[in-house]
Scaffold this motif. Structure first.
Motif, PDB file in Angstrom:
ATOM      1  N   ALA A  29      44.289  31.088  47.306  1.00  0.00           N
ATOM      2  CA  ALA A  29      43.416  32.097  48.516  1.00  0.00           C
ATOM      3  C   ALA A  29      43.609  32.448  49.102  1.00  0.00           C
ATOM      4  CB  ALA A  29      43.380  29.478  49.496  1.00  0.00           C
ATOM      5  N   VAL A  30      44.594  32.497  49.360  1.00  0.00           N
ATOM      6  CA  VAL A  30      44.929  33.689  50.428  1.00  0.00           C
ATOM      7  C   VAL A  30      44.292  35.489  49.272  1.00  0.00           C
ATOM      8  CG1 VAL A  30      46.776  35.145  51.673  1.00  0.00           C
ATOM      9  CG2 VAL A  30      46.016  32.829  52.267  1.00  0.00           C
ATOM     10  N   SER A  33      41.122  35.630  48.482  1.00  0.00           N
ATOM     11  CA  SER A  33      40.022  35.881  49.984  1.00  0.00           C
ATOM     12  C   SER A  33      40.298  37.784  49.692  1.00  0.00           C
ATOM     13  CB  SER A  33      40.172  35.298  51.269  1.00  0.00           C
ATOM     14  OG  SER A  33      39.929  34.109  50.312  1.00  0.00           O
ATOM     15  N   ALA A  36      38.242  39.726  47.718  1.00  0.00           N
ATOM     16  CA  ALA A  36      36.670  39.419  48.003  1.00  0.00           C
ATOM     17  C   ALA A  36      36.878  40.513  48.943  1.00  0.00           C
ATOM     18  CB  ALA A  36      36.575  38.623  48.052  1.00  0.00           C
ATOM     19  N   ALA A  52      35.381  34.929  54.430  1.00  0.00           N
ATOM     20  CA  ALA A  52      36.668  35.547  53.538  1.00  0.00           C
ATOM     21  C   ALA A  52      37.824  34.861  54.443  1.00  0.00           C
ATOM     22  CB  ALA A  52      36.344  36.820  52.987  1.00  0.00           C
ATOM     23  N   VAL A  55      38.646  31.933  54.375  1.00  0.00           N
ATOM     24  CA  VAL A  55      39.246  31.042  53.332  1.00  0.00           C
ATOM     25  C   VAL A  55      41.102  31.414  53.171  1.00  0.00           C
ATOM     26  CG1 VAL A  55      39.501  31.100  50.976  1.00  0.00           C
ATOM     27  CG2 VAL A  55      37.786  30.765  52.271  1.00  0.00           C
ATOM     28  N   VAL A  56      41.031  32.444  54.360  1.00  0.00           N
ATOM     29  CA  VAL A  56      42.453  32.962  54.538  1.00  0.00           C
ATOM     30  C   VAL A  56      43.592  32.021  55.132  1.00  0.00           C
ATOM     31  CG1 VAL A  56      43.587  34.590  55.368  1.00  0.00           C
ATOM     32  CG2 VAL A  56      42.085  35.346  53.861  1.00  0.00           C
ATOM     33  N   SER A 161      43.699  45.220  51.393  1.00  0.00           N
ATOM     34  CA  SER A 161      43.399  44.208  50.834  1.00  0.00           C
ATOM     35  C   SER A 161      43.373  43.534  49.184  1.00  0.00           C
ATOM     36  CB  SER A 161      41.778  43.976  51.033  1.00  0.00           C
ATOM     37  OG  SER A 161      41.249  44.006  52.567  1.00  0.00           O
TER      38      SER A 161
END
Length: 188
Positions: A29-30, A33, A36, A52, A55-56, A161
């Motif tokens: 999930a991290v 994100s 994204a 985002a 969710v991180v 990122s």
């Protein structure tokens, strides 16, 4: 906020599903994100950025809480203090190194932005420095320089990122395989 809520329910979730699902899922999930966040541009809405980052926090809350539980449950009670210290030291060191590496990537990309002639050197040090430098420049040149600086900063965030997403997604895959059969002690 997401990390706090996830941290509070992480233990029960790990007992219900599995340690490997919660840790690998949280790391994924991290990573997703962060992936994204590679699409950011100057017009990205704060709501998208906030979602985002939420969710991180949720992914980190799940994976870090369960990982700490696994570490503490894998040692005898007499060694729990030492295991906790090692776990916390590893967490802090990893966070500091991650921030340093990703921050260096952002800075490296940012400093390479094209600036019009006569741009003060401080503009390449930070986005704040560019804003300060713009105040001393003619209007057209300052607008051109600020646009270039902002684009470079966003590009730096995108590259950082992407690197972070790659590392975290690879770590999620590794956690999936390495935590097979791992359970939390004291299931309630």
């Amino acid at each position: 906020m997401g990390a706090v809520v996830a941290g509070l329910i992480a233990g029960r979730a790990a007992r219900r599903f599995s340690v490997r699902a919660i840790v690998a899922g949280g790391l994924a999930a991290v990573g997703l994100s962060l992936a994204a966040l590679t699409t950011l541009n100057q017009s990205t809405a704060y709501l998208i950025l906030g979602a985002a980052l939420l969710v991180v926090g949720i992914g980190a809350g799940f994976s870090f809480t369960v990982t700490a539980d696994v570490i503490l449950s894998s040692v005898p009670k007499e060694q729990a203090g030492a295991a906790s210290a090692v776990s916390e030291t590893a967490y802090e060191l990893g966070a500091a190194l991650g921030i340093a590496v990703l921050g260096s990537i952002v800075t490296g990309v940012y400093r390479g932005f094209a600036a019009p002639p006569g741009t003060p050197s401080g503009a390449h040090e930070s986005l704040g420095g560019a804003v300060e430098a713009a105040a001393t420049m003619p209007a057209h040149a300052s607008q051109e320089m600020l646009a270039s600086a902002r684009n470079a900063f966003v590009s730096g965030l995108s590259v950082a990122s992407a690197v972070g997403a790659t590392v975290l997604l690879a770590t999620a895959v590794a956690a999936w395989f390495m935590l097979k059969g791992q359970n939390l002690e004291n299931a309630a």
